[in-house]
Design a protein around this motif. Structure first.
Motif, PDB file in Angstrom:
ATOM      1  N   TRP A 154       0.825  -1.211   0.000  1.00 44.32           N
ATOM      2  CA  TRP A 154       0.000   0.000   0.000  1.00 44.32           C
ATOM      3  C   TRP A 154       0.858   1.258   0.000  1.00 44.32           C
ATOM      4  O   TRP A 154       0.601   2.199  -0.747  1.00 44.32           O
ATOM      5  CB  TRP A 154      -0.943   0.000   1.194  1.00 44.32           C
ATOM      6  N   ASN A 155       1.892   1.274   0.827  1.00 45.79           N
ATOM      7  CA  ASN A 155       2.751   2.448   0.858  1.00 45.79           C
ATOM      8  C   ASN A 155       3.527   2.606  -0.447  1.00 45.79           C
ATOM      9  O   ASN A 155       3.806   3.728  -0.877  1.00 45.79           O
ATOM     10  CB  ASN A 155       3.713   2.374   2.042  1.00 45.79           C
ATOM     11  N   SER A 156       3.867   1.494  -1.082  1.00 45.47           N
ATOM     12  CA  SER A 156       4.503   1.573  -2.400  1.00 45.47           C
ATOM     13  C   SER A 156       3.551   2.192  -3.401  1.00 45.47           C
ATOM     14  O   SER A 156       3.961   2.963  -4.283  1.00 45.47           O
ATOM     15  CB  SER A 156       4.930   0.175  -2.867  1.00 45.47           C
ATOM     16  N   LEU A 157       2.259   1.881  -3.267  1.00 41.73           N
ATOM     17  CA  LEU A 157       1.248   2.466  -4.149  1.00 41.73           C
ATOM     18  C   LEU A 157       1.159   3.976  -3.933  1.00 41.73           C
ATOM     19  O   LEU A 157       1.012   4.747  -4.895  1.00 41.73           O
ATOM     20  CB  LEU A 157      -0.107   1.804  -3.905  1.00 41.73           C
ATOM     21  N   ILE A 158       1.250   4.403  -2.670  1.00 41.89           N
ATOM     22  CA  ILE A 158       1.213   5.830  -2.366  1.00 41.89           C
ATOM     23  C   ILE A 158       2.416   6.540  -3.004  1.00 41.89           C
ATOM     24  O   ILE A 158       2.276   7.607  -3.604  1.00 41.89           O
ATOM     25  CB  ILE A 158       1.201   6.056  -0.844  1.00 41.89           C
ATOM     26  N   ASP A 159       3.601   5.938  -2.890  1.00 40.93           N
ATOM     27  CA  ASP A 159       4.783   6.534  -3.496  1.00 40.93           C
ATOM     28  C   ASP A 159       4.651   6.587  -5.011  1.00 40.93           C
ATOM     29  O   ASP A 159       5.070   7.563  -5.658  1.00 40.93           O
ATOM     30  CB  ASP A 159       6.035   5.739  -3.106  1.00 40.93           C
ATOM     31  N   ALA A 160       4.070   5.544  -5.602  1.00 37.72           N
ATOM     32  CA  ALA A 160       3.853   5.536  -7.049  1.00 37.72           C
ATOM     33  C   ALA A 160       2.872   6.629  -7.453  1.00 37.72           C
ATOM     34  O   ALA A 160       3.054   7.314  -8.468  1.00 37.72           O
ATOM     35  CB  ALA A 160       3.347   4.169  -7.498  1.00 37.72           C
TER      36      ALA A 160
ATOM     37  N   ASN B 248       3.069  13.597   5.283  1.00 41.44           N
ATOM     38  CA  ASN B 248       3.482  12.349   4.650  1.00 41.44           C
ATOM     39  C   ASN B 248       3.101  12.328   3.176  1.00 41.44           C
ATOM     40  O   ASN B 248       3.848  11.817   2.334  1.00 41.44           O
ATOM     41  CB  ASN B 248       2.875  11.156   5.379  1.00 41.44           C
ATOM     42  N   LEU B 249       1.944  12.882   2.846  1.00 41.37           N
ATOM     43  CA  LEU B 249       1.542  12.959   1.446  1.00 41.37           C
ATOM     44  C   LEU B 249       2.432  13.933   0.676  1.00 41.37           C
ATOM     45  O   LEU B 249       2.685  13.740  -0.511  1.00 41.37           O
ATOM     46  CB  LEU B 249       0.075  13.383   1.348  1.00 41.37           C
ATOM     47  N   THR B 250       2.899  14.962   1.357  1.00 45.09           N
ATOM     48  CA  THR B 250       3.833  15.892   0.727  1.00 45.09           C
ATOM     49  C   THR B 250       5.172  15.209   0.493  1.00 45.09           C
ATOM     50  O   THR B 250       5.779  15.339  -0.575  1.00 45.09           O
ATOM     51  CB  THR B 250       4.013  17.142   1.601  1.00 45.09           C
ATOM     52  N   ARG B 251       5.639  14.468   1.505  1.00 43.55           N
ATOM     53  CA  ARG B 251       6.893  13.730   1.361  1.00 43.55           C
ATOM     54  C   ARG B 251       6.834  12.768   0.180  1.00 43.55           C
ATOM     55  O   ARG B 251       7.796  12.611  -0.570  1.00 43.55           O
ATOM     56  CB  ARG B 251       7.184  12.950   2.648  1.00 43.55           C
ATOM     57  N   ALA B 252       5.681  12.105   0.006  1.00 46.47           N
ATOM     58  CA  ALA B 252       5.515  11.154  -1.087  1.00 46.47           C
ATOM     59  C   ALA B 252       5.262  11.835  -2.424  1.00 46.47           C
ATOM     60  O   ALA B 252       5.174  11.160  -3.444  1.00 46.47           O
ATOM     61  CB  ALA B 252       4.366  10.201  -0.763  1.00 46.47           C
ATOM     62  N   ARG B 253       5.107  13.173  -2.394  1.00 44.38           N
ATOM     63  CA  ARG B 253       4.896  14.003  -3.588  1.00 44.38           C
ATOM     64  C   ARG B 253       3.495  13.875  -4.160  1.00 44.38           C
ATOM     65  O   ARG B 253       3.245  14.287  -5.293  1.00 44.38           O
ATOM     66  CB  ARG B 253       5.951  13.714  -4.669  1.00 44.38           C
ATOM     67  N   VAL B 254       2.554  13.307  -3.404  1.00 43.96           N
ATOM     68  CA  VAL B 254       1.155  13.374  -3.803  1.00 43.96           C
ATOM     69  C   VAL B 254       0.719  14.840  -3.769  1.00 43.96           C
ATOM     70  O   VAL B 254      -0.023  15.309  -4.634  1.00 43.96           O
ATOM     71  CB  VAL B 254       0.276  12.516  -2.872  1.00 43.96           C
TER      72      VAL B 254
END
Length: 262
Positions: free
Chosen positions: A36-42, A90-96
């Motif tokens: 799931w976290n990999s999906l968020i990063d993607a 966290n969403l900012t860190r992941a660039r979402v």
């Protein structure tokens, strides 16, 4: 920048509540290595591409992955004021979410430690000292990894003219990964500087709000952090943050004013 208008496509905005509620935490609060976290990063990579930011679909090298793991501490708040704030970070860190959607908030850290339950003012000084020290201790490892990534990227760029089997997409993805790596290093360098400012703000306001001799020790840890933070300076040119859209371009405001007056 307001939250509305952050996304290039409405589907990402609709997905935000779902993504925000499902971030799974690992050790030290970092995102756990789950599907799931990999999906968020993607999703963050795709969102960055939609915003025309540097984002490559190449797999990460070991050092590139380590760089991102070590960057986590500096891209997340040292102390969150709420779960919602932590989720947005966290969403900012992941660039979402884009890195520049919010303005620097030097008072945020002070407000967070003042909001925490504390038996005495000494405990707040202790929290501050622990956070400052932890930041300082982790910077050399990040700087070493970043230096290796920068060297590898230079070799990557130098090799491109000599490899005839690459197509245009390969070349573009390579260039995007180099820019992505450099902008991540620039982002950490900027956030480390902003955190130091927030720590100093907290020390100054603690000294006025709840004076204590513990401030002397915190001042020493801040000097330690300042010395360590300077290890990040030679990694990239001084204007890297501006080139990556993380900071205003020097002189841009003055130029805009001249154009307006003309």
């Amino acid at each position: 920048m307001p939250l509305r208008g952050l996304f290039a496509r409405p589907i990402l905005l609709l997905a935000l509540p779902v993504i925000a509620s499902c971030v799974q935490q690992g050790d030290f609060g970092r995102p756990a290595p789950t599907a799931w976290n990999s999906l968020i990063d993607a999703a963050g990579t795709l969102a960055a591409r939609e915003r025309s930011e540097a984002a490559s679909l190449f797999p990460f090298t070991e050092d590139e992955r380590t760089l991102r793991d070590r960057a986590w501490r500096y891209l997340m708040p040292a102390r969150e004021r709420s779960l919602f704030e932590a989720t947005l970070a966290n969403l900012t860190r992941a660039r979402v979410l884009p890195a520049d959607w919010r303005s620097p908030d030097p008072a945020g850290y002070f407000e967070a430690i003042m909001a925490e339950d504390a038996r005495s003012p000494v405990s707040r000084y202790r929290l501050l000292s622990e956070d400052v020290t932890a930041d300082g201790r982790l910077i050399p490892a990040f700087a070493d990894t970043a230096a290796r990534v920068v060297r590898a990227d230079l070799n990557r760029l130098r090799s491109l003219p000599f490899i005839r089997t690459l197509d245009d997409e390969d070349v573009r993805s390579a260039a995007m990964r180099v820019a992505e790596n450099r902008c991540l290093i620039a982002w950490v360098r900027r956030e480390a500087s902003l955190r130091e400012q927030a720590y100093r703000y907290a020390l100054e306001h603690l000294l006025v709000t709840v004076p204590g001799e513990e401030a002397i020790g915190v001042e020493r840890t801040l000097a330690f952090l300042t010395a360590r933070r300077r290890l990040l300076d030679p990694l990239l040119p001084v204007d890297a943050e501006a080139r990556c859209g993380l900071a205003p371009v020097p002189g841009a405001g003055a130029q805009a004013a001249i154009v307006t007056k003309g």
